[in-house]
Motif scaffolding. Sequence first.
Motif, PDB file in Angstrom:
ATOM      1  N   ARG A 871       0.839  -1.116   0.093  1.00 46.51           N
ATOM      2  CA  ARG A 871       0.007  -0.109  -0.138  1.00 46.51           C
ATOM      3  C   ARG A 871       1.053   1.208   0.084  1.00 46.51           C
ATOM      4  O   ARG A 871       0.478   2.324  -0.836  1.00 46.51           O
ATOM      5  CB  ARG A 871      -1.077   0.181   1.331  1.00 46.51           C
ATOM      6  N   GLU A 874       2.119   1.626  -3.478  1.00 45.78           N
ATOM      7  CA  GLU A 874       1.017   2.012  -4.197  1.00 45.78           C
ATOM      8  C   GLU A 874       0.753   3.531  -4.408  1.00 45.78           C
ATOM      9  O   GLU A 874       0.549   4.339  -5.263  1.00 45.78           O
ATOM     10  CB  GLU A 874      -0.303   1.258  -4.053  1.00 45.78           C
ATOM     11  N   THR A 875       0.921   4.027  -3.056  1.00 47.52           N
ATOM     12  CA  THR A 875       0.596   5.546  -2.616  1.00 47.52           C
ATOM     13  C   THR A 875       1.449   6.274  -3.121  1.00 47.52           C
ATOM     14  O   THR A 875       1.386   7.320  -3.877  1.00 47.52           O
ATOM     15  CB  THR A 875       0.436   5.798  -1.078  1.00 47.52           C
ATOM     16  N   ALA A 878       1.338   6.477  -7.209  1.00 47.87           N
ATOM     17  CA  ALA A 878       0.045   7.232  -7.318  1.00 47.87           C
ATOM     18  C   ALA A 878       0.413   8.718  -7.088  1.00 47.87           C
ATOM     19  O   ALA A 878      -0.226   9.561  -8.089  1.00 47.87           O
ATOM     20  CB  ALA A 878      -1.002   6.716  -6.524  1.00 47.87           C
ATOM     21  N   GLU A 908      -1.788  -8.716  -6.722  1.00 46.34           N
ATOM     22  CA  GLU A 908      -1.892  -7.145  -6.349  1.00 46.34           C
ATOM     23  C   GLU A 908      -0.504  -6.644  -6.652  1.00 46.34           C
ATOM     24  O   GLU A 908      -0.290  -5.497  -7.153  1.00 46.34           O
ATOM     25  CB  GLU A 908      -2.369  -6.582  -5.090  1.00 46.34           C
ATOM     26  N   VAL A 912       0.489  -3.811  -9.532  1.00 46.38           N
ATOM     27  CA  VAL A 912       0.924  -2.215  -9.114  1.00 46.38           C
ATOM     28  C   VAL A 912       2.269  -2.215  -9.863  1.00 46.38           C
ATOM     29  O   VAL A 912       2.540  -1.180 -10.688  1.00 46.38           O
ATOM     30  CB  VAL A 912       1.009  -2.067  -7.601  1.00 46.38           C
ATOM     31  N   ARG A 915       1.261  -1.625 -13.728  1.00 49.41           N
ATOM     32  CA  ARG A 915       1.014  -0.231 -13.983  1.00 49.41           C
ATOM     33  C   ARG A 915       2.003   0.723 -14.089  1.00 49.41           C
ATOM     34  O   ARG A 915       2.020   1.760 -14.700  1.00 49.41           O
ATOM     35  CB  ARG A 915      -0.197   0.175 -12.926  1.00 49.41           C
ATOM     36  N   ARG A 997      -6.876  -1.397 -10.296  1.00 56.82           N
ATOM     37  CA  ARG A 997      -6.851  -0.413 -10.830  1.00 56.82           C
ATOM     38  C   ARG A 997      -6.285  -0.487 -12.434  1.00 56.82           C
ATOM     39  O   ARG A 997      -5.476   0.004 -12.946  1.00 56.82           O
ATOM     40  CB  ARG A 997      -5.841   0.541 -10.201  1.00 56.82           C
TER      41      ARG A 997
END
Length: 1000
Positions: A871, A874-875, A878, A908, A912, A915, A997
């Motif tokens: 997480r 990912e943050t 992003a 996951e 991530v 992406r 996503r």
Amino acid sequence: MHRTCVSPVLVGRRTELDRLLAALANAAAGTPQRLLIAGEAGIGKTRLLEEFLAAARRDGAVTAVGGCLELGAEGLPFAPFATALRTLHRSLPAEVAEAAAGREAELARLLPDLAPAPPAADGDRYDAESKGRLFELTGQLLERLARDRTVVLAVEDLHWSDRSTRELLGYLVRSVRSTRLAVLATYRSDDVHRRHPLRPFLAELERLRTVERIDLARLTRDEVSGQLAAITGRPPAPRLVDEVFRRSDGNPFFVEELLALTGEGGADLSSSLRDLLLVRVETLPEESQRVLRLAAEAGSTVEFGLLLAVSGLGEEELLAALRPAVDAGLLRPAEDTADGYRFRHALLREAVGDDLLPGERPRLNRRYAEALEADPALARPEERAGRLASYWHRAGDAARALPAALEAAGEACHRHAFAEQLVMLRRAIELWDRVPREDLPGLTGGWAEAYPARAESHTPADDYLDLLAEAAVAARLDDDVESSATLVKQALRTLDDTRDPERAAWFWLEASWHTIAAGRGDGWRELARAIELVEDRPPSAVKADVLARAALWRMLNTPDEEGLRLGEQAADLARHVAAHEVELQARITLAVLHSDTGDHDRAVRELYGLREEAARTGAPGPIARVHTNLTSVLCLAGRFREAIEAGRIGLEAAARAGLRDALASIGQNMVDALLSVGEWDEAERRLVQTRPYQGQARSRAGGDLVAAYLAMYRGDLERTAELFARSRTYISTEKLEPQAEFPVALVEAWVARQRRRFDEARTVVRDALAQRPEFGHEASVWALMASAAEGEAEAQGDPAAAAGRARFLDDLAAAAAELPAPSTLARADAAAFAAQLARARGGADAGLWTAALAALEPVERPYERARLSLRLAETLLASGGNRERAAELLRPARELAVRLGAEPLLTEVDAVAARARLSLTADSDADSVSGDPVEAFGLTARERDVLRLVSAGRTNRQIAEELFISPKTASVHVSNLMAKLGVSGRGEAAALAHRMRLFT
């Protein structure tokens, strides 16, 4: 003149014998061997074993054989081990004496030749000489004997084994390590029906990788021909081979019987197996036939002296009658007695015994019983009580059978053989009303410290209640909940609680335990009745026990200040009346309540001290509880490695004490700890090992729940749902104890969310939060809320989850504002919840994830760390943050997911990375390109378009219209992409796409 028809050579068992000899070689090299030899009656198990033992002795091994007796289930516990140890003692007297030095009195329970057995002490049943101690000493004795030589220990006829024999055998199989010992057991596979008591034991052994099973098949026609040739010394005629093979169906014993008959004039053989076996008996002299019938009723083995006393013959006359039967191969000398005989095959003894006339059997049993009472030396000490009880029972003399059954029950209890004790006590209960009141025996002793004192005006009715109590305790110690509950109900219907309220209170305590153990309620109704009966009574052990159980009930159901007060009162009262076992129970409860208040260090300190005290007393109740609670409290404190080590010690202690339910609960706590530290494969193995011990409803439910967690972590929805549903079937009450309430809710809500039943999942979480106790279990509550918030975050973009989300997240935030985090583990889960809640609301930032990782730092939870790292990465990506830092976070998370088989986490992480066009291989640059993120799933361009429309909620017809394809083609594309994504429905596919996503 009768001749035997036993083959002088072993035919058709070369492969099986080679496997046994290979095991012997392994044992000689220092690797203990455990083997099971299975086959139908007459298939040659004993012959194979004899051939192997002879080969072992030629190689210098020491061998010992003990056979289970058909009376074993009626009160002859440990019979094969007593016989085998006696053989070892005779073979190696000096070595056995040295190995048993200082432990002679304790080992005398199994080997009376070693020393006088310690006397049974009233009210002191559970001292250091417990059943577990006996098992431990037996294992140590064998290990010491096998240190400098190869020792082969064989147990025959396991299908007749008593429960205690099976437990000791199981202990040796599991515990003996690094010694030159081979343990073998034979059993009749055709006797082990679906409900046979041996069946679960065999299943337990066969799960162990160290146990090898050898199944003996019937002989082929060529092998039968070879057997006939070996017996007759010449090639058999094809017609004889055909006839014998057809009639025997390849069973070696029947081959020999058929040959004996056809070789004596071609007898006209009956198709009945019984008649076939009796044909040879009927050719013996009449006196030999009579002696055979006498011997058949004695049991598996009959001593010469006993047979002499019963037969009424002189020594020379008896020997003259025995000789034809021995020459014909019908009887043979027994290996386990100096002057005993046994039938060549159990089937033969059964056939001879069945040929007795209706009134003949009771009279024969009476003669055996009278002979044994007149001269106890006619039977071995460890067998005398059980055999006497059996003889009097089969003789139909209730007045003599009742005291004999009680004596056998006391002997079984003294040897810690609770299953066999229960059999004898049940028989005594059955006989009680058939004995005149003036002849009823009074019971002496047997009550543990917490049992009620006798009423001042003692009556035979009180003796009967004592008998029911003894039987109930034996059943409970044998983990037979239903039998124990039935006996307690019978007692409660019988007794007058106004005349003897403490005795009544004790039975109500037992009834409370039964209700909980069977999963039929929380046991409060029964406990409340016990409290009512003793609250105005003077101090006593029973009153202390009632208060201690009340404190325990509050600890399990509503931990609060009242529980602490009751626990302290119980401990003080137990100390005052010298009820040490009750005091230990109360102090264990207090330690756990201290943990619930957040003082984990104090709780752990106290439990370690109580563990040592419980070990010194040998009391099974405190031993079971202290090890179970210590592993649990260490897990709650986040000290998982310490919990695993404490669990290993606890399992050894529980195994020594024969505490089956404790083996399940301690093992399940270890599984929790192993899951936390990322040793999932070991957790799964440990879970399999605990299953045979899950006799109580709550332990079965706990085992399935822990297994459901593992399946959930690995992303197996159907398996998780199946295990969860099964766990709930074991518990009939809706209200769960807090220790189960929150873990159960976490799994149930996860399953509901995966099935897109979001309202159902939210209701489950809300209902669980409404059950939060006054204090304790905060870490479990935080974990439930963090999981719920994570589920809401991952459901963003799913239309089915939108309604009610904001209100539910507000409810979670309100609950969090009132929930303390007193422990390291609770603080870690609280930090994770804060980050997940912000993510679910669309506003999580790197600071919250960093704080959550920092809070987790003192705790070894690699899987949770990997999820938080994901997480944070990912943050960062992003927000256009540090790509190198993100790759550093994702790489170990991916490695862990691969090692654990955590498919959701792996999926996951890869999504991530895809992406962000990051490569997570160790030897690649962090900025190298990996291609379109959707291609990580192997989707074609068309399947990618279809997935985008599925994620938007389109039907197959709408997809077809938008992509200008037929509905049938659209359906095919949907099916293909779901297979590649590993999902079972459109909802799951859409949820996965949104969670990953994959589309904006």
